[in-house]
Scaffold this motif. Structure first.
Motif: not given
Ligand code: NDP
Ligand code: MG
Length: 397
Positions: A184, A251, A304, A306
């Motif tokens: 990440t 992220h 979260l 991404f």
């Protein structure tokens, strides 16, 4: 019994976080040796508080340190100097654990010395591994050193891998059911900047990371995504796999620190508040767990997200992946050019977008070849620094 610790780069961000952890466990660890480069006043305060047996500074700082220590009535500390001093403390017989937290290629020889002395080495200094990859990993095997990742992503991957993963011969293919590593990246402070905006960003803006407080060099690397490129190379060496098994995932919240995917469809993630004290404590005590001041993650307060990294706006990531694909000396050349370019950017000699341009130019100019010995790597590092510096001059006039 208390274990003795040497902190290479004690005055830096990782060095300071390491001291914070040691403060919480005074009966388990003692500070035996510390090193610094320019922040001598800060070093003297560390000497006052932790009373290390040995400190190391560059030769041109010895007098200054002596004077300050004397003025503060701090006695009984041996002062060693320069690279020889760093190597001597990193491999000192009375030291159990070495925190490798010098920034850049300057950390290579001391880190390797610690590995060759068979220490527990907590690796923050990713540039050392990027430069010397196979040599460092082979030395860890040959000398039975325990090389543990402090870089939060690699520490996260290490936590998500099967326990015995580091002991197996992996043949560059993932084993034990592992299929991919997901590395990440926060995306840095300029994640949503256009190419035109990136042209004008300043060192102060680049050093202001949204989630982490870090040294200047790694902050700029995070802003260009070169940090993720270096970490991609670091992951290939640490976990002995080819680069196409490592996927970079942006992220922005930095709550998941990296993930491991398995052939059965599982994805394991390590999560936590973004604070380097967690991976430092993990590497320090592994396989035990020790307490830190880092609060438990409040899972209800985070969303979260991404996304795929944009290598057009952040070409450093692409350059690093290509360097790893080329292999040999290319990662060392990439690293050296990047160090020169970042320093030039911090001194406002070149612009932000010139950083990957200098690296690209240097990779094209310096001949690649097998990274067969440390001498060859260091020679190539020197040539790359020269070519990159010349490019900086061209770009700044
Ligand atoms: P800092 O710039 O905060 O600290 C660097 C340390 O290295 C300082 O103690 C500095 O001494 C010393 N140093 C600098 N140049 C030399 C040299 N030529 N010879 C000997 N010592 C030198 O960096 P960070 O702590 O942020 O990073 C250290 C390493 O850890 C880097 O490789 C970075 O990529 C890695 N890392 C850092 C993270 C972070 O959150 N900060 C996260 C993951 C990895 P002085 O200050 O006295 O000049
Ligand atoms: Mg990292």
């Amino acid at each position: 019994m208390s274990q003795t610790v040497c902190i290479l780069g004690v005055t830096g961000s990782i060095g300071q976080s390491t001291l914070k952890i040691l403060d919480q466990h005074p009966h388990d660890y003692s500070v035996f040796a510390v090193t610094a480069y320019s922040r001598i006043e800060e070093l003297s305060e560390i000497c006052k508080q932790y009373k290390p047996k040995i400190v190391v500074v560059p030769s041109h700082k010895v007098d200054e340190l002596n004077t300050i220590l004397k003025s503060k009535n701090i006695t009984g500390i041996e002062i060693l100097q320069g690279e020889d001093g760093l190597i001597a403390v990193a491999s000192h017989a009375e030291i159990d654990i070495v925190m490798a937290a010098i920034v850049g290629g300057a950390g290579l020889l001391p880190t390797l010395a610690a590995v060759k002395a068979g220490k527990r080495v907590l690796l923050a200094n990713k540039e050392a591994l990027v430069m010397s990859g196979e040599i460092m990993m082979q030395a860890a095997k040959d000398y039975k050193a325990l090389l543990l990742p402090v870089d939060s992503e690699h520490n996260a991957i290490f936590q998500c891998l099967p326990q015995n993963y580091l002991q197996i011969e992996t043949n560059k293919e993932p084993q034990l059911g592992v299929s991919q590593l997901l590395l990440t990246a926060s995306g840095g402070p300029f994640l949503n900047h256009s190419l035109e905006d990136l042209r004008h960003v300043t060192p102060a803006q680049a050093c202001k990371h949204p989630n982490w407080s870090m040294g200047q060099k790694i902050s700029v690397d995070s802003a260009t995504l070169m940090n993720k490129g270096l970490e991609l190379i670091e992951a290939c060496h640490l976990f002995s796999i080819q680069e196409h098994f490592v996927t970079v995932v942006v992220h922005p919240q930095s709550i998941i620190h990296s993930m491991v995917q398995y052939v059965d469809g599982s994805t394991l993630a390590q999560m936590g508040n973004p604070d380097m004290c967690t991976p430092i404590a993990h590497a320090l005590a592994w396989p035990k767990r020790i307490g830190t001041h880092v609060p438990a993650l409040d899972i209800f307060s985070h969303q979260l997200n991404f996304q795929v990294p944009d290598v057009e706006r952040f070409p450093a990531l692409k350059l690093a992946r290509q360097a790893m694909q080329s292999g040999g000396l290319a990662p060392a050349i990439l690293n050296a050019a990047n160090e020169v370019a970042v320093e030039a950017f911090l001194k406002e000699k070149i612009g932000f977008l010139d950083i990957p341009a200098v690296v690209d130019h240097t990779l094209n100019q310096v001949e690649n070849g097998p990274a067969e010995s440390l001498e060859v790597i260091l020679k190539s590092d020197q040539i790359a620094r020269l070519i990159a510096s010349q490019r900086v001059v061209q770009l700044s006039t």
